[in-house]
Design an enzyme around this catalytic site. Structure first.
Site, PDB file in Angstrom:
ATOM      1  N   GLU A   1     -19.315 -50.954   0.166  1.00  0.00           N
ATOM      2  CA  GLU A   1     -19.319 -51.666  -0.713  1.00  0.00           C
ATOM      3  C   GLU A   1     -17.350 -51.503  -0.416  1.00  0.00           C
ATOM      4  O   GLU A   1     -16.934 -50.697  -0.312  1.00  0.00           O
ATOM      5  CB  GLU A   1     -19.171 -52.240  -1.665  1.00  0.00           C
ATOM      6  CG  GLU A   1     -20.764 -52.704  -1.981  1.00  0.00           C
ATOM      7  CD  GLU A   1     -21.303 -53.465  -3.466  1.00  0.00           C
ATOM      8  OE1 GLU A   1     -22.195 -53.785  -3.384  1.00  0.00           O
ATOM      9  OE2 GLU A   1     -20.685 -52.819  -4.313  1.00  0.00           O
TER      10      GLU A   1
ATOM     11  N   CYS B   1      -9.891 -52.972  -1.892  1.00  0.00           N
ATOM     12  CA  CYS B   1      -9.834 -51.596  -2.420  1.00  0.00           C
ATOM     13  C   CYS B   1     -11.517 -51.549  -1.532  1.00  0.00           C
ATOM     14  O   CYS B   1     -11.946 -51.125  -1.198  1.00  0.00           O
ATOM     15  CB  CYS B   1     -10.913 -52.049  -3.014  1.00  0.00           C
ATOM     16  SG  CYS B   1     -11.058 -50.476  -4.545  1.00  0.00           S
TER      17      CYS B   1
ATOM     18  N   CYS C   1     -20.961 -40.682  -4.878  1.00  0.00           N
ATOM     19  CA  CYS C   1     -19.849 -39.887  -5.240  1.00  0.00           C
ATOM     20  C   CYS C   1     -21.046 -38.798  -5.688  1.00  0.00           C
ATOM     21  O   CYS C   1     -21.363 -38.937  -6.728  1.00  0.00           O
ATOM     22  CB  CYS C   1     -18.759 -40.330  -6.329  1.00  0.00           C
ATOM     23  SG  CYS C   1     -17.325 -40.158  -6.819  1.00  0.00           S
TER      24      CYS C   1
ATOM     25  N   CYS D   1     -18.879 -39.382 -13.317  1.00  0.00           N
ATOM     26  CA  CYS D   1     -17.885 -39.973 -14.798  1.00  0.00           C
ATOM     27  C   CYS D   1     -19.271 -40.478 -15.143  1.00  0.00           C
ATOM     28  O   CYS D   1     -19.702 -41.668 -14.656  1.00  0.00           O
ATOM     29  CB  CYS D   1     -16.674 -40.421 -13.809  1.00  0.00           C
ATOM     30  SG  CYS D   1     -16.248 -39.363 -13.059  1.00  0.00           S
TER      31      CYS D   1
ATOM     32  N   CYS E   1     -18.452 -44.174 -14.904  1.00  0.00           N
ATOM     33  CA  CYS E   1     -19.211 -45.160 -13.285  1.00  0.00           C
ATOM     34  C   CYS E   1     -20.256 -45.020 -13.231  1.00  0.00           C
ATOM     35  O   CYS E   1     -21.319 -44.328 -13.089  1.00  0.00           O
ATOM     36  CB  CYS E   1     -17.645 -43.806 -12.924  1.00  0.00           C
ATOM     37  SG  CYS E   1     -17.703 -44.859 -11.386  1.00  0.00           S
TER      38      CYS E   1
ATOM     39  N   GLY F   1     -16.812 -43.210  -4.445  1.00  0.00           N
ATOM     40  CA  GLY F   1     -15.992 -41.883  -3.934  1.00  0.00           C
ATOM     41  C   GLY F   1     -15.713 -41.062  -3.906  1.00  0.00           C
ATOM     42  O   GLY F   1     -14.442 -42.152  -4.855  1.00  0.00           O
TER      43      GLY F   1
ATOM     44  N   SER G   1      -6.822 -42.960  -4.952  1.00  0.00           N
ATOM     45  CA  SER G   1      -7.628 -42.724  -6.751  1.00  0.00           C
ATOM     46  C   SER G   1      -7.984 -42.166  -6.920  1.00  0.00           C
ATOM     47  O   SER G   1      -8.252 -41.836  -5.878  1.00  0.00           O
ATOM     48  CB  SER G   1      -7.330 -44.519  -7.016  1.00  0.00           C
ATOM     49  OG  SER G   1      -8.180 -43.864  -8.376  1.00  0.00           O
TER      50      SER G   1
ATOM     51  N   SER H   1      -7.348 -41.026 -12.109  1.00  0.00           N
ATOM     52  CA  SER H   1      -7.707 -41.436 -13.005  1.00  0.00           C
ATOM     53  C   SER H   1      -7.764 -40.471 -14.776  1.00  0.00           C
ATOM     54  O   SER H   1      -8.428 -39.910 -14.372  1.00  0.00           O
ATOM     55  CB  SER H   1      -9.427 -41.916 -12.704  1.00  0.00           C
ATOM     56  OG  SER H   1      -9.584 -42.299 -11.659  1.00  0.00           O
TER      57      SER H   1
ATOM     58  N   HIS I   1      -8.036 -41.474 -18.448  1.00  0.00           N
ATOM     59  CA  HIS I   1      -9.156 -41.772 -19.258  1.00  0.00           C
ATOM     60  C   HIS I   1      -9.119 -40.818 -20.339  1.00  0.00           C
ATOM     61  O   HIS I   1     -10.452 -41.999 -21.647  1.00  0.00           O
ATOM     62  CB  HIS I   1     -10.401 -41.934 -18.606  1.00  0.00           C
ATOM     63  CG  HIS I   1     -10.861 -42.735 -17.681  1.00  0.00           C
ATOM     64  ND1 HIS I   1     -10.406 -43.781 -17.036  1.00  0.00           N
ATOM     65  CD2 HIS I   1     -11.038 -42.453 -15.792  1.00  0.00           C
ATOM     66  CE1 HIS I   1     -10.193 -44.119 -15.725  1.00  0.00           C
ATOM     67  NE2 HIS I   1     -10.933 -43.946 -15.086  1.00  0.00           N
TER      68      HIS I   1
ATOM     69  N   ASN J   1     -15.696 -51.585 -17.262  1.00  0.00           N
ATOM     70  CA  ASN J   1     -16.578 -52.911 -16.657  1.00  0.00           C
ATOM     71  C   ASN J   1     -17.966 -52.981 -17.162  1.00  0.00           C
ATOM     72  O   ASN J   1     -18.345 -51.649 -16.222  1.00  0.00           O
ATOM     73  CB  ASN J   1     -15.907 -53.011 -15.495  1.00  0.00           C
ATOM     74  CG  ASN J   1     -14.818 -53.942 -16.068  1.00  0.00           C
ATOM     75  OD1 ASN J   1     -14.878 -54.631 -16.260  1.00  0.00           O
ATOM     76  ND2 ASN J   1     -14.357 -53.505 -14.400  1.00  0.00           N
TER      77      ASN J   1
HETATM   78  N1  SAH Z   1     -13.057 -41.663  -7.885  1.00  0.00           N
HETATM   79  C1  SAH Z   1     -12.095 -41.852  -7.658  1.00  0.00           C
HETATM   80  C2  SAH Z   1     -11.885 -42.869  -6.935  1.00  0.00           C
HETATM   81  C3  SAH Z   1     -12.542 -43.795  -7.602  1.00  0.00           C
HETATM   82  S1  SAH Z   1     -11.511 -45.625  -7.840  1.00  0.00           S
HETATM   83  C4  SAH Z   1     -11.404 -42.306  -8.590  1.00  0.00           C
HETATM   84  O1  SAH Z   1     -12.131 -41.854  -9.676  1.00  0.00           O
HETATM   85  O2  SAH Z   1     -10.044 -42.041  -9.050  1.00  0.00           O
HETATM   86  C5  SAH Z   1     -12.319 -46.470  -9.160  1.00  0.00           C
HETATM   87  C6  SAH Z   1     -11.858 -46.590 -10.973  1.00  0.00           C
HETATM   88  O3  SAH Z   1     -11.990 -47.315 -11.630  1.00  0.00           O
HETATM   89  C7  SAH Z   1     -11.085 -45.137 -11.128  1.00  0.00           C
HETATM   90  O4  SAH Z   1      -9.765 -45.275 -12.087  1.00  0.00           O
HETATM   91  C8  SAH Z   1     -12.694 -45.313 -12.091  1.00  0.00           C
HETATM   92  O5  SAH Z   1     -12.489 -44.064 -13.048  1.00  0.00           O
HETATM   93  C9  SAH Z   1     -11.994 -46.169 -13.008  1.00  0.00           C
HETATM   94  N2  SAH Z   1     -13.631 -46.762 -13.328  1.00  0.00           N
HETATM   95  C10 SAH Z   1     -14.746 -46.129 -12.881  1.00  0.00           C
HETATM   96  N3  SAH Z   1     -15.851 -47.137 -13.305  1.00  0.00           N
HETATM   97  C11 SAH Z   1     -15.448 -48.000 -14.585  1.00  0.00           C
HETATM   98  C12 SAH Z   1     -15.596 -48.801 -14.780  1.00  0.00           C
HETATM   99  N4  SAH Z   1     -17.099 -48.754 -15.616  1.00  0.00           N
HETATM  100  N5  SAH Z   1     -15.050 -49.577 -15.827  1.00  0.00           N
HETATM  101  C13 SAH Z   1     -13.486 -49.818 -15.832  1.00  0.00           C
HETATM  102  N6  SAH Z   1     -13.034 -48.745 -14.299  1.00  0.00           N
HETATM  103  C14 SAH Z   1     -13.842 -48.064 -13.826  1.00  0.00           C
HETATM  104 FE1  SF4 Z   2     -16.564 -40.947  -8.330  1.00  0.00          FE
HETATM  105 FE2  SF4 Z   2     -14.199 -42.108  -9.041  1.00  0.00          FE
HETATM  106 FE3  SF4 Z   2     -16.489 -42.844  -9.986  1.00  0.00          FE
HETATM  107 FE4  SF4 Z   2     -15.332 -40.430 -11.133  1.00  0.00          FE
HETATM  108  S1  SF4 Z   2     -14.201 -42.835 -11.705  1.00  0.00           S
HETATM  109  S2  SF4 Z   2     -17.666 -41.316 -10.464  1.00  0.00           S
HETATM  110  S3  SF4 Z   2     -14.855 -39.677  -9.789  1.00  0.00           S
HETATM  111  S4  SF4 Z   2     -16.180 -42.890  -7.921  1.00  0.00           S
END
Ligand code: SAH
Ligand code: SF4
Length: 374
Positions: free
Chosen positions: A100, A113, A120, A124, A127, A175, A207, A229, A231, A306
């Protein structure tokens, strides 16, 4: 086999080739080196996909090119537009995998985006993309293709100088971009090329969940903005939320940020922090965050969690987010709260892919039902 079926198209896609690779192709077909520049202009500045329409090339040359090559785009399985103007494209790739790509219009900018992998490999826990089992790297063509497709949809050809609707790119889709660095780098070099799509490295943000050994290379070779990221502010919690932390713990990650090439007060590193109710959202954690960031040109981006089906977390309350943000702000860091965009089309951070998975599941049920119907 049905003899009337068309032969599969074996022509090579010119999109995604570096200038050097394009030169090698031209040399192999006996064409002059200056053809590279002409083709580059048609493909990346004018957005032309029909080789026959490249009118500065002689007709016989166009015909010879069209025999060997195509100028492709990813297939669109579905396109959705949110009530807030956010657009999401579910792309179907050559091997039927799906990714997407999301365009987020704002008053003063338009951000695309972009995804770097199907799914991935990291998991996490907050996610949804991380729950996808099937993973592969996107090719450079598939990454550049997302930008080209968005430009098609926005009607932004030839590459406009001003008043663009696509001004910024964030590698924040599906990813981990630093696990697919070579293809991401090749794609971004094409995207940044001044004679083509021409997006400045200052308008591109990559990111990462914190693949420490690749961070320096990203700065040196691409010079794009970095987002981390984060967190969590302790290894104990980050080990759970962002499990790659067990390999590259906080101290190493923050060291890599401290020495990120090109970071300055004018070009700060963004620290993304997802707000999870009663997990990482206390005032004490906000204060610890400020302490950790000392010495790094940083800004903080608070992302209200989210939700997605089956997620083990809840979004922090508005009051908790405000209290957290106030502490970070008071310490001199900008800490905007990211407004979720495109929630109605599951386009918000961390929700990517879920819609297609849901659809797959419902299709599967339909197929099963059909199979049971005599
Ligand atoms: N894999 C990379 C790129 C993805 S960026 C990374 O993790 O940085 C996507 C961003 O959205 C990241 O900061 C991720 O941690 C955040 N994210 C993932 N799931 C989420 C969720 N359910 N709600 C809010 N942010 C989220
Ligand atoms: Fe992969 Fe980024 Fe999601 Fe973590 S937050 S699972 S690194 S896409």
């Amino acid at each position: 086999m049905d003899s009337a079926a068309p032969a599969p198209d074996t022509r090579k896609d010119l999109v995604g080739l570096s200038r050097e690779e394009l030169l090698a192709e031209m040399t192999a077909m006996g064409a002059e080196p200056f053809r590279v520049r002409q083709l580059w202009h048609w493909i990346y500045n004018r957005g032309v996909t029909d080789i026959a329409a490249m009118t500065t090339l002689s007709k016989p040359f166009r015909a010879a090119l069209a025999e060997r090559y195509v100028v492709g785009r990813p297939g669109v399985a579905r396109a959705l537009t949110s009530v807030d103007g956010t657009r999401k494209w579910l792309l179907r790739l050559g091997d039927a995998q799906e990714v997407e790509c999301v365009h987020i219009p704002e008053e003063d900018r338009g951000t695309l985006c972009v995804s770097s992998q199907v799914g991935c490999t990291l998991n996490c826990t907050f996610c949804h993309t991380g729950t996808q089992r099937l993973v592969r790297n996107l090719t450079a063509a598939e990454i550049v293709g997302q930008v080209m497709l968005a430009r098609d949809a926005l009607g932004e050809w030839p590459s406009p100088q001003d008043d663009r609707q696509l001004t910024n790119i964030v590698l924040m889709g599906m990813g981990e971009p630093l696990y697919n660095f070579d293809n991401v780098a090749q794609a971004l070099k094409i995207v940044m090329d001044h004679e083509g799509l021409s997006l400045s490295r200052r308008k591109i943000t990559l990111s990462t969940s914190g693949i420490v050994p690749m961070i320096r290379r990203c700065g040196e070779e691409l010079g794009v903005n970095l987002a981390i990221s984060l967190h969590a502010v302790t290894d104990a919690l980050r080990d759970v939320l962002v499990p790659i932390n067990r390999k590259y713990p906080l101290a190493e990650l923050l060291d890599a940020c401290r020495t990120y090439p090109g970071a300055s007060n004018a070009r700060r590193i963004t620290f993304e922090y997802v707000m999870l109710k009663d997990v990482n959202d206390s005032p004490a954690e906000a204060r610890e965050l400020v302490r950790l960031l000392a010495g790094i040109p940083a800004k903080v981006n608070l992302i209200p969690f989210n939700p997605w089906p089956g997620a083990p977390y809840e979004r922090s309350t508005a009051a908790a987010i405000k209290a957290f943000s106030d502490i970070v702000n008071a310490a001199g860091y900008s800490s905007p709260v990211r407004t979720p965009r495109g929630e109605d089309i599951m386009a918000a951070c961390g929700q990517l892919k879920s819609a297609s998975v849901k659809r797959r599941r419902s299709e599967l049920l339909k197929d099963e039902a059909a199979a049971q119907t005599p």
